[in-house]
Design an enzyme around this catalytic site. Structure first.
Site, PDB file in Angstrom:
ATOM      1  N   CYS A  17       0.367 -13.428 -15.307  1.00 49.19           N
ATOM      2  CA  CYS A  17       0.921 -12.943 -16.574  1.00 49.19           C
ATOM      3  C   CYS A  17      -0.113 -12.326 -17.508  1.00 49.19           C
ATOM      4  CB  CYS A  17       1.637 -14.090 -17.291  1.00 49.19           C
ATOM      5  SG  CYS A  17       3.049 -14.727 -16.364  1.00 49.19           S
TER       6      CYS A  17
ATOM      7  N   GLU B 293       0.845  -1.196   0.000  1.00 49.17           N
ATOM      8  CA  GLU B 293       0.000   0.000   0.000  1.00 49.17           C
ATOM      9  C   GLU B 293       0.874   1.238   0.000  1.00 49.17           C
ATOM     10  OE1 GLU B 293      -3.680   1.901   2.652  1.00 49.17           O
ATOM     11  OE2 GLU B 293      -2.771   0.002   3.240  1.00 49.17           O
TER      12      GLU B 293
END
Length: 344
Positions: free
Chosen positions: A123, A97
């Protein structure tokens, strides 16, 4: 899924400055190779990867993503004040964060009215991001947006080599799940997408198809280990088999959704895992492998960056020209498959 009003600008990408060859890796792993009697050249022979690129130490995912974003924005010529959405789509992130998109947004000096968030799906994150942004454009919520990805493989590659050298209990069998981690490379890519009713480049995102096959989400798993750094374990053989079958199902849906056939597509750009994977994929889908543009030998597997950076480099090299059709074929751990059709 289909889109009517989404156009693409040129890709922007950045290749990291450090080149790490498969030979360099095997020289480092010489004690392991000698102990297990592994033949030198095994890594390149199995994967088809001669080298991969790495960032200088300390480079954050947001830094590469921002560099690629700047290239894409400059090529597009879009006013940054008109950018209504920024999506960061990598496996790699700066931290838990805030969202890595916050750092890219600040670096790119995008407006405060811009939606920003991270989207991660192994991916396939970049392709998922393209769909999310396309939906916002179709709904008239934004005029233009940017998708970025910046993968940093340095810690994974280094931690894997260190573990392989230090763990004396490894055998020829137990070391196999670690080799896939040595095929990973770093890189960054970005693309600007716009509403063709406002700015028509002539390059259109037509639509696509997706499939999830989560019964096999255990075949490739990785993350931060407090003692050994970042490690990943991959059952490469089973992942290849199940990934290809998931892709075959996705390809069937893709053809039905868009009404396209393999014969009518001029160029394929794929997520790249290894040469055996590409060969098996094109055989199973009954596609012409000569239409597949690859960067695998020199870039390796660059996670979410692989398929889009390959397309970007292919366009630069004249492998896709105006009036042709292209397909982005993605397979990611999970297992997920996502395929997008583009008219260039």
């Amino acid at each position: 899924m289909q889109f009517s009003n989404v156009c693409l600008h040129d890709f922007g990408y950045v290749l990291p400055p450090v080149t790490l060859t498969s030979d360099d890796i095997e020289v480092r792993l010489a004690p392991l190779y000698e102990r297990l009697k592994l033949p030198h050249g095994r890594l390149e022979l199995m994967s088809g990867i001669q080298s991969r690129r790495l960032w200088n130490k300390g480079t954050r995912p947001s830094e590469g993503a921002a560099q690629a974003g700047n290239v894409a924005l400059e090529r597009a010529g879009v006013d940054r004040a008109d950018v209504g959405c920024l999506i960061f789509t990598s496996v790699s992130r700066d931290m838990m964060e805030p969202a890595t998109a916050a750092f890219v947004h600040r670096s790119l000096e995008l407006p405060g009215s811009c939606h920003i968030f991270d989207l991660s799906n192994a991916c396939l994150g970049f392709l998922n991001g393209m769909i999310m942004l396309a939906n916002m454009i179709e709904l008239g919520q934004v005029k233009s947006g940017v998708i970025v990805a910046g993968e940093t493989a340095e810690d994974l590659v280094e931690s894997t080599m260190r573990h392989m050298l230090e763990e004396q209990s490894l055998t020829r069998k137990s070391v196999k799940p670690l080799f896939a981690s040595l095929t990973i490379g770093s890189g960054a890519v970005a693309i600007v997408m716009s509403d063709k009713r406002v700015c028509d480049t002539g390059h259109s995102l037509i639509g696509g198809s997706c499939r999830a096959n989560t019964a096999y989400n255990h075949l490739c798993q990785g993350g931060q280990n407090s003692e050994q750094g970042t490690l990943m374990s991959t059952d490469s053989e089973e992942l290849l088999r199940q990934g290809i079958e998931t892709a075959a199902d996705c390809w069937h849906g893709f053809q039905q959704e868009l009404g396209w056939s393999g014969e009518g597509i001029d160029r394929f750009f794929c997520h790249q895992v290894g040469k055996a994977h590409a060969q098996a994929l094109f055989k199973r889908l009954e596609l012409d492998p000569r239409k597949n543009f690859e960067t695998l030998p020199v870039l390796g597997n660059v996670g979410s960056v692989s398929a889009p950076v390959t397309m970007g480099m292919g366009i630069e090299q004249g492998q896709l020209v105006a009036g042709q059709k292209a397909a982005l074929l993605g397979i990611g751990s999970g297992i997920n498959s996502l395929m997008l059709g583009i008219e260039w």
